[in-house]
Design an enzyme around this catalytic site. Structure first.
Site, PDB file in Angstrom:
ATOM      1  N   ASN A 162       0.991  -1.305   0.056  1.00 50.43           N
ATOM      2  CA  ASN A 162      -0.087  -0.217   0.128  1.00 50.43           C
ATOM      3  C   ASN A 162       0.991   1.212   0.203  1.00 50.43           C
ATOM      4  O   ASN A 162       2.228   1.245   0.348  1.00 50.43           O
ATOM      5  CB  ASN A 162      -1.143  -0.006   1.086  1.00 50.43           C
ATOM      6  CG  ASN A 162      -0.271   0.133   2.595  1.00 50.43           C
ATOM      7  OD1 ASN A 162       0.595   0.991   2.744  1.00 50.43           O
ATOM      8  ND2 ASN A 162      -0.854  -0.766   3.469  1.00 50.43           N
ATOM      9  N   ARG A 173      15.261   2.824   1.557  1.00 48.97           N
ATOM     10  CA  ARG A 173      15.633   2.272   0.137  1.00 48.97           C
ATOM     11  C   ARG A 173      16.033   3.147  -0.657  1.00 48.97           C
ATOM     12  O   ARG A 173      16.785   2.818  -1.867  1.00 48.97           O
ATOM     13  CB  ARG A 173      14.644   1.350  -0.312  1.00 48.97           C
ATOM     14  CG  ARG A 173      14.074   0.318   0.615  1.00 48.97           C
ATOM     15  CD  ARG A 173      15.420  -0.401   1.384  1.00 48.97           C
ATOM     16  NE  ARG A 173      14.820  -1.529   2.271  1.00 48.97           N
ATOM     17  CZ  ARG A 173      15.797  -2.403   2.901  1.00 48.97           C
ATOM     18  NH1 ARG A 173      17.183  -1.993   2.540  1.00 48.97           N
ATOM     19  NH2 ARG A 173      15.611  -2.984   3.747  1.00 48.97           N
TER      20      ARG A 173
END
Length: 219
Positions: A162, A173
């Protein structure tokens, strides 16, 4: 050169309206509030989205994205699936014959001074490949022969996240300190989302390493 491919195969079709509806549910008491929000002007919707960037994120969980991630290493997917607020389906080494496998080579091996090191790396992969195929030819089933396969063997995985989870993932990341392959994959994931939902770019770009934002559009 990396073979990895990332494709967005499914997403919430009415993402903007649903996002604004779930956010405004606590403020609106109309039976047809969703319809009313869908009729807002593009400018009003964008203004609400800008406001939502710095508010409670629970409504972000209603917006889903499903990715087909191909030719990435098993080592990467071991990290990838540690994100719990997600769904995954991965290629099986137990039933699929992996003879002739391809594999991921970290960027460091392509540096000029590491030419000999890359030769060692490639020779090791070739040796494993030959031994694996020999075991299969001698009647060892894939579920047992897979024990000698390398961590950097290529695999495919489908993953659904989501918007809130993707936003949280972006913080680590997209960091310059992130492991190379994971950073590359996540950048491609963000690129795929922004193709269809340009408005989502600031939701997926942490301020500390954001590039100048593209012009926003609700298309």
């Amino acid at each position: 050169e990396s073979k990895m491919k990332v494709k967005l195969v499914n997403s919430t079709s009415d993402a903007v309206d649903l996002l604004l509806f779930t956010k405004n549910t606590r403020l609106m008491n109309d039976d047809d509030s969703y319809s009313k929000i869908s009729e807002w002007s593009e400018e009003k919707k964008q203004s609400e989205l800008d406001y939502m960037l710095n508010t409670i994120r629970s409504s972000w969980e209603f917006i889903d994205y499903t990715f087909d991630v191909r030719d990435v290493s098993r080592g990467f997917t071991h990290q990838f699936v540690r994100t719990r607020q997600a769904s995954y389906a991965q290629q099986s080494q137990r039933t699929v014959d992996m003879g002739g496998f391809s594999y991921y080579t970290p960027d460091r091996f392509y540096e000029p001074e590491n030419e000999y090191q890359k030769l060692i790396y490639d020779q090791a992969m070739e040796s494993i490949n030959m031994n694996y195929q020999q075991l299969r030819e001698l009647g060892i089933p894939a579920e047992d022969a897979r024990g000698i396969l390398p961590t950097n063997i290529h695999t495919n995985i489908v993953a659904k996240f989501n918007l809130r989870t993707l936003s949280e993932m972006a913080k680590s990341r997209l960091s310059p300190r992130a492991q190379g392959e994971y950073q590359q994959v996540f950048k491609l994931m963000v690129k795929e989302v922004v193709k269809i939902h340009p408005w989502a770019e600031p939701f997926l770009t942490p301020k500390e390493w954001s590039a100048p934002s593209m012009s926003k559009s609700l298309n």
